[in-house]
Motif scaffolding. Structure first.
Motif, PDB file in Angstrom:
ATOM      1  N   HIS A  59     -25.364 -65.960 -83.005  1.00  0.00           N
ATOM      2  CA  HIS A  59     -26.597 -66.013 -83.789  1.00  0.00           C
ATOM      3  C   HIS A  59     -27.258 -67.388 -83.618  1.00  0.00           C
ATOM      4  CE1 HIS A  59     -29.327 -65.878 -87.215  1.00  0.00           C
ATOM      5  NE2 HIS A  59     -29.138 -64.567 -87.223  1.00  0.00           N
ATOM      6  N   LEU A 106     -28.873 -69.257 -85.645  1.00  0.00           N
ATOM      7  CA  LEU A 106     -28.565 -70.214 -86.714  1.00  0.00           C
ATOM      8  C   LEU A 106     -27.170 -70.811 -86.550  1.00  0.00           C
ATOM      9  CD1 LEU A 106     -30.061 -68.409 -89.845  1.00  0.00           C
ATOM     10  CD2 LEU A 106     -30.763 -70.621 -88.946  1.00  0.00           C
ATOM     11  N   ASP A 134     -26.040 -74.690 -85.739  1.00  0.00           N
ATOM     12  CA  ASP A 134     -24.951 -75.428 -86.410  1.00  0.00           C
ATOM     13  C   ASP A 134     -24.049 -76.112 -85.391  1.00  0.00           C
ATOM     14  OD1 ASP A 134     -25.688 -74.842 -88.993  1.00  0.00           O
ATOM     15  OD2 ASP A 134     -24.408 -73.082 -89.151  1.00  0.00           O
ATOM     16  N   GLN A 160     -22.123 -80.226 -88.991  1.00  0.00           N
ATOM     17  CA  GLN A 160     -21.838 -79.137 -89.908  1.00  0.00           C
ATOM     18  C   GLN A 160     -20.496 -79.380 -90.594  1.00  0.00           C
ATOM     19  OE1 GLN A 160     -23.731 -76.593 -90.857  1.00  0.00           O
ATOM     20  NE2 GLN A 160     -22.045 -76.188 -92.261  1.00  0.00           N
ATOM     21  N   ARG A 161     -20.437 -79.152 -91.913  1.00  0.00           N
ATOM     22  CA  ARG A 161     -19.161 -79.189 -92.600  1.00  0.00           C
ATOM     23  C   ARG A 161     -18.277 -78.052 -92.127  1.00  0.00           C
ATOM     24  NH1 ARG A 161     -19.448 -80.404 -98.482  1.00  0.00           N
ATOM     25  NH2 ARG A 161     -18.538 -78.368 -98.771  1.00  0.00           N
ATOM     26  N   LYS A 199     -16.540 -74.716 -92.011  1.00  0.00           N
ATOM     27  CA  LYS A 199     -16.848 -73.449 -92.684  1.00  0.00           C
ATOM     28  C   LYS A 199     -16.405 -72.294 -91.814  1.00  0.00           C
ATOM     29  CE  LYS A 199     -21.567 -72.690 -91.016  1.00  0.00           C
ATOM     30  NZ  LYS A 199     -22.954 -72.410 -91.407  1.00  0.00           N
ATOM     31  N   GLU A 246     -17.652 -68.171 -90.967  1.00  0.00           N
ATOM     32  CA  GLU A 246     -18.584 -67.079 -91.234  1.00  0.00           C
ATOM     33  C   GLU A 246     -18.126 -65.856 -90.460  1.00  0.00           C
ATOM     34  OE1 GLU A 246     -22.528 -68.304 -90.236  1.00  0.00           O
ATOM     35  OE2 GLU A 246     -22.661 -69.698 -91.932  1.00  0.00           O
ATOM     36  N   ASP A 271     -37.268 -74.458 -96.972  1.00  0.00           N
ATOM     37  CA  ASP A 271     -36.431 -75.114 -95.969  1.00  0.00           C
ATOM     38  C   ASP A 271     -37.011 -76.459 -95.559  1.00  0.00           C
ATOM     39  OD1 ASP A 271     -34.134 -74.897 -94.175  1.00  0.00           O
ATOM     40  OD2 ASP A 271     -35.669 -74.951 -92.604  1.00  0.00           O
ATOM     41  N   LEU A 295     -29.370 -64.619 -94.556  1.00  0.00           N
ATOM     42  CA  LEU A 295     -28.789 -65.443 -93.509  1.00  0.00           C
ATOM     43  C   LEU A 295     -29.522 -66.771 -93.417  1.00  0.00           C
ATOM     44  CD1 LEU A 295     -26.484 -64.196 -91.912  1.00  0.00           C
ATOM     45  CD2 LEU A 295     -27.978 -64.124 -89.929  1.00  0.00           C
ATOM     46  N   TYR A 296     -30.861 -66.697 -93.530  1.00  0.00           N
ATOM     47  CA  TYR A 296     -31.640 -67.922 -93.466  1.00  0.00           C
ATOM     48  C   TYR A 296     -31.391 -68.798 -94.696  1.00  0.00           C
ATOM     49  CZ  TYR A 296     -34.034 -66.134 -89.395  1.00  0.00           C
ATOM     50  OH  TYR A 296     -34.303 -65.682 -88.140  1.00  0.00           O
ATOM     51  N   LYS A 320     -28.763 -68.809 -96.486  1.00  0.00           N
ATOM     52  CA  LYS A 320     -27.416 -69.365 -96.373  1.00  0.00           C
ATOM     53  C   LYS A 320     -27.454 -70.696 -95.622  1.00  0.00           C
ATOM     54  CE  LYS A 320     -22.785 -68.861 -96.485  1.00  0.00           C
ATOM     55  NZ  LYS A 320     -22.564 -70.268 -96.145  1.00  0.00           N
ATOM     56  N   ASP A 321     -28.312 -70.735 -94.611  1.00  0.00           N
ATOM     57  CA  ASP A 321     -28.490 -71.967 -93.846  1.00  0.00           C
ATOM     58  C   ASP A 321     -29.043 -73.075 -94.752  1.00  0.00           C
ATOM     59  OD1 ASP A 321     -28.237 -72.945 -91.103  1.00  0.00           O
ATOM     60  OD2 ASP A 321     -30.396 -73.299 -91.254  1.00  0.00           O
ATOM     61  N   ASP A 378     -26.285 -74.515 -96.878  1.00  0.00           N
ATOM     62  CA  ASP A 378     -25.506 -75.540 -96.186  1.00  0.00           C
ATOM     63  C   ASP A 378     -26.235 -76.875 -96.186  1.00  0.00           C
ATOM     64  OD1 ASP A 378     -23.572 -73.695 -95.705  1.00  0.00           O
ATOM     65  OD2 ASP A 378     -23.954 -73.495 -93.573  1.00  0.00           O
TER      66      ASP A 378
END
Lengths: 403, 403, 403, 403, 403
Positions: A120, A122, A126, A132-133, A135, A137, E212, E287-288, E290-291, E294
């Protein structure tokens, strides 16, 4: 472990000169102001279009490695051509594969990887963002996207962290990192050696093994920090702590706090994996991840423990500073208290009161001591006695000993 | 209790010299830098292959003890041969057994134990790693794997902790620890004595009794720490606190925090046991574990209380340091304030202004005091008065008393 | 309230001398090191056999009281014989009874009570251990075992706490405490007076009334602490705070924290009671316990408030200490700054530069001032001007006022 | 806002003298020791009989107000006779009523109110106790008992809080407070003005409006505190902060913490209202209470923000104190460093070494400088040079500037 | 980034003079006292009538922008007439619209917007109040009301925050802010450019994009703060930290804490969006979001990291202050310790003890040194030796080096 050893000897200053960019002379070494955070904030503020891939300018040119294996089969190769690798990959559908991408610096290649393996945008963002921490998914029903953060205590005496991103597929995993050297070699060696469990189990076990090795690598990082804290403590104890030492203490404190913040989501990640349904993570794998979970908690406990130590170091430093002030004052007080009264006495007998008035009369009361035959020796004796009494007083107070 | 008594007399320094490795002279005693944590981090970073048994190098050679009992029967023996012990064990299926393994230093033996008693490799790894937090795991339906941490306040004036791992089986428990001496003797004595409840109840009660005795052993540890804190406080109060005392305070603070971190999972463990279904932990046993739970909370309360005390000690130390500075300054100020003005006065009359000018004229205004018959005695009287006033001033300020 | 009044006048020192064991002279008064905790830890480490009754050595000899009542009936008596009491108890099955046991120092009696009233050994152990946190346990379907902690601010200027254990039965309650005097007299008086609600309601209401009176007694404790804190603050403000005052502040801080830890489980206990099913605690009783709950929260708020105050006192003390240092330094600086330059000037004219060289030539440049007719008065004037300027400078800086 | 303005000018000291009871001279102003808490504790410890009404001695004589309204009707009157009011109330069953009781000091009246409007004794006790945290209770199916705390920043520079208790009924609400002046006038004015929403909605809306106005009144309280903090900060910045300023800082800090503790249950109360079933609180009303909820959170955020500010003020004060010490030391050091060496030099040439020995021989080495024709001017020049060098040194160090 | 660059050079003082209102000379820059909070408290206390629209006096005159688009269509225009805009809006029901209102200063217009687009008065009150925390509310079944807070690090070296309120509708969104310039231009540019995803997706995507971009804008704010902290740290390290620097540190600390409090509800808001049912927020949109989630967590992590850094800066500042004191004291001590004893010695030989008594006898013991031929040179040599020893002593102590 060699990185951490070279500050165990007393050559902290030497270490500094060999690391000129970060610890030169009197300049702050990016100590307290969190330069890593600032860099991160700046990076993160660049890509403002969600789901649009961008590659950071300082990314390395990608190198592609493919490890293919099953219980009998094993092949490991670095490919210069992505197509060649892809061809080999598709030609071996029965084997399990680890596509190991190191370096992000080729946007078209990244986009091809994204499309060929159904990642994906997104998630890919990342990966490339690199900040990015940890995680996990779940996507496409039962595929996983896992981010771990690998840490290292560098020769610059700070914790460096890199991102490891793993995508799982039916018979492959893809790992991404922006570094050629990593802490995953123990896993590679285990695959190469014929008898590893990794070869017998599904690729999820490989993903687990990589996650686990990252977690296990937190311990040498912590051990190096522990050694470093010990060095700093000794430095304070030898009375050689100047404000650069304080700077280092505050610096490593900040790093430990950051480390804790790195590990915490790692724990959350594994907790989430443990909560996943059994068709995504089989019961047997959960036993392994449960082990990871314990390790993550232990790493956090250690970090907490070091944070406590470093806070105590700050207390110790401040008390030491105050102690040294005390010592300075004691020297001043002792010397002044002894000699100022003596100076008064000798000043007294330096006065010019005249025995003989201008009219010739004799003023017998004007400083008759000056004319005594034993005047001077008696005075000297008195001075000695005064000093002796003072020294006894100060000794009793304990000011002469070097507390 | 004898460990803690020898710092109740005032021989703290002596205690140090008898514990040369940790408290020599001016060297830090691994005080603040958390050497235990560092050692732990280093150990944990060794075994990087999950589920692979390794034995730490400093492990003791294993000693095997078997206590077999039922309401009538009792036999206790140390076996040098594992097979012999196993034979005895299998020969007595009606009895209950406590297989008591002390020392891990024999990998093949550990592996045989693992296989013969169906222990999971990851659990066995937790046992041998020796740094596992307290936890409980249910396996093979209704067997339990329990880890406790035993604590002791050592003569080195720090908290030492060892791991006790217990596996339960239908009619036996196996306990592992890497120490020949432990705090479990009270349980052994109770079994030996004919009338113990342990003999009448299933083996789970024995597992409970061991868990309970470990928890109960936290109290003497705490009591020893309490005595130690009292010693440190007295030391400060007698004005004999130097920075080594601060170091000890910070050291014991760190230990108390670590202790709290040891006990916390213990509480969690018992809470988890209390939540287990009744077929694993019968209702009656839960009553006993509920009692353990109260004890764990009380131990944490005590630790919290001591943490508070130690933080106050740091405040007290710093204030004391500041107090002593105050005292030093007061001595300096009093002596300087008294003698510096006096020195000026006597310096004044040490000047050489001439009554008789070179041309023979008399300058009557040039220091006529010097020619007065009572000049000197009057001056001395004035000096005494000045001093008296100053002393009164300082007395009123309370600077002469020893506050 | 008389306990707290005697430190409201300024006789804190007197109070000390009348409480020799805890506050003598310069000895710490068990201030910071938590002696109560240590004593508790030591007590708790004694009885290591779960479910085995032991009585602490310093327990009082038991005294038995029985209050029997119903709406018409009332009888209150102290019994020297347990059997006699039991006989009376069984002879009045229609009445409600409060069996009031004060003092634990008779193990056989305790065991008889346990058997006669069906108390669980573990609960009885909690009673006799005397260090149990507040809690409630439901047993034998609808009987309750409740532990409360009664507090008092003693003349030793610390919070003392005692345990009150209550068992409920169908028509009786049994209360245990190891103290002859308690705070329950208000309840006793209410029963004796004919019209109390207690007489009209089931025994659970009596249990509630006891719990409530213990909670209500937290307020005078808090009020006494508040008065004490005020005394300490005044002490600092009058500039009479030495390190014993700091010790007391830290001591009372510790006590307040301990108090908060006493009250917190009290709240939890009542919350648990409120969650119990209606057949154990009728809806109507819950209304009363809800009121208790509010009181417990208020007591915690008060404790929190005092904790904040005491922390501020520490800040104030430290700042005051620093202030006094400042004052000392200002005196030193003012006196030195004034007289050291003056001393230089008079020293200058004490030099022996000779107007007449050995060869008889006149060096007119060598200190001609000494030969001027107005030399001395002019110099004195200059000195006065210097001093005046300095005083103005210091006045402007505000160093002469007593800030 | 006029209460807060009079400390915006620089007349803080004046303010003090006009508020003699709380801020006189050097006496602590009940600053740190929490007198309000102590008073509260003492009050709460009085009424120990649950459910028995008692009225605090300092309660005001009750005044009864009745506002009756519907969309057309409006009547507002203060009644001196309760029966008269009750008659009017019962004569208008179609209207909505606000019975507004100010002052509790008439126990029989309070008991009549309790009986006539079916209030629970425990609730009435909460009303009269006047120290109840904000809460809501549902009783008699769908009636509500709500407690709010009204705050004000008084001229004594502290937060004062009063209790507002509201009972709802089918067509009326009863409000209780022990104060004649309150912050509810805005609501009264809105009812009087013809077009208010209050007139169109059921009485619950009035209860909401009162709750909301109490919450809204937190903001001017906070704003006044904000102004006060600013005044204190300026005071420190102008270098005029003595320990009374610290006392005020600690005092207001305590008040802010108390304020936060007042608001927190307010938030909880509204959250509980939002969770109530729709037949008690209709959906439409919840929208309004949701708005209240946001306000309560914002008030807590503000309080948190001020708490942070005040903590920083303490840091600033302590640093300022240290700064002033620094300045004092610099003056001492500069003057001493300049004149002490000079004094030595002039003392040197004040020595009496004799050129001519008793036997008449000339010791040319004994202080020949004294006989040089340019001796004195040269020495003076040297002294000037020494001073110049020192001044340059101190200037470079920045000690001469007034940092 | 230019805002943050101008304090990277060393012109911090210059920056101050160009920002006269906030940082003039010695006046506090609203540093610690939270003026923003006070302003907010004052604003919030104005509008006390719930659900009544009022516009703050300093609100800007509204400007109306309309961006209308679908995959083919695009029109962007600023309207001076609201009716004209509304006409265009209603004439294009097939397109998607972004009504972009900047400035609130026209109450009738605001009320028309509220009515025409069915906005709730309480929500509109939140918009105009301008101090609402980030939140989301669902209304009219599936419309959303979202509040975000936009941050900026201003040239006044503090964090400024503005409110962005968004209402969604079936084919439009309305955004409100009281500022003409904002951080949303990147979104506008993306819509203008033909290929943006925004054009292809429903308006909810636009609402997401705005949310965002606000979140992404936190990063440059943080980066600017990071740079600023670095500047402050350098300032301390160059030894040029006076109390204005401390003020700035405390100021920025307060701002960071406030920032954290801004971001926290942002995270809560997005978490609430993620919990909304799929018919309000389609799975794909989640999904967006969720980004976004983060990103919000990362922003909080960064803020936390900076808070830690700033706390360390305070420690560093205080230690530096103490260090400078140390240095001052060392200079004083060295100079005093050297010259005070010397002064005594030369004072000694300035005494006037007479070799020849008045009666002509010779007192040979009275200062015979003065008559030695080498007396003076020997004495000078002794003085040099004393000084040399002292210098060696001080050098060994390390007081001569500039630690």
């Amino acid at each position: 472990m060699s990185d951490t050893d070279n500050f165990l000897d007393d050559s902290l200053i030497t270490t500094e000169t060999t690391a000129p960019d970060s610890m030169a002379a009197d300049q702050p070494m990016g100590g307290i102001s969190d330069r890593a955070a600032t860099r991160q904030a700046r990076e993160l503020s660049v890509g403002e279009r969600p789901g649009t891939l961008t590659v950071r300018e300082d990314s390395l040119a990608p190198r592609l490695f493919l490890i293919s294996y099953d219980e009998q089969f094993f092949e490991e190769k670095e490919y210069t051509s992505y197509d060649e690798m892809l061809a080999f990959f598709h030609a071996h559908p029965q084997q399990r594969h680890w596509i190991d991408v190191r370096g992000y610096g080729d946007l078209p290649l990244m986009e091809r990887l994204m499309q060929d393996f159904d990642l994906h945008p997104l998630q890919m963002e990342d990966v490339l963002g690199d900040y990015q921490r940890a995680k996990v998914e779940q996507f496409d029903d039962n595929r996983l996207f896992m981010v771990s953060r690998m840490t290292e205590f560098t020769t610059l005496l700070e914790i460096d962290d890199d991102q490891l991103s793993i995508f799982t597929g039916p018979n492959y995993i893809i790992s991404f990192q922006d570094d050629y050297d990593d802490c995953l070699d123990t896993v590679r060696i285990r695959i190469r050696s014929g008898f590893s469990k990794i070869k017998q189990k599904p690729v999820l076990y490989l993903a687990y093994a990589l996650t686990d090795v990252v977690l296990d690598h937190y311990y040498p990082t912590m051990a190096a920090i522990g050694d470093y804290i010990e060095t700093l403590e000794e430095r304070i104890f030898k009375g050689r702590a100047d404000r650069r030492v304080l700077n280092r203490i505050l610096h490593i404190k900040k790093d430990i706090v950051r480390f804790r913040r790195l590990v915490y989501p790692e724990r959350e990640k594994i907790a989430e994996i443990l909560r996943m349904p059994d068709d995504v993570i089989p019961e047997e794998m959960k036993l392994y991840f449960k082990d990871c979970y314990d390790h993550a908690i232990q790493a956090m406990d250690l970090a907490e423990s070091y944070r406590e130590s470093v806070s105590s170091l700050v207390d110790l430093y401040l008390s030491d500073q105050s102690n040294r002030m005390n010592e300075v004052m004691k020297v001043l007080t002792i010397i002044s208290s002894i000699f100022i009264p003596l100076s008064f006495v000798v000043g007294l007998y330096g006065m010019n009161f005249q025995r003989e008035a201008p009219d010739g009369t004799i003023n017998r009361l004007n400083m008759p001591e000056l004319y005594q035959p034993w005047g001077y020796p008696v005075l000297l004796s008195i001075l000695v006695v005064i000093v002796a009494f003072q020294l006894i007083y100060f000794y009793r107070k304990g000011w002469l000993s070097n507390r």
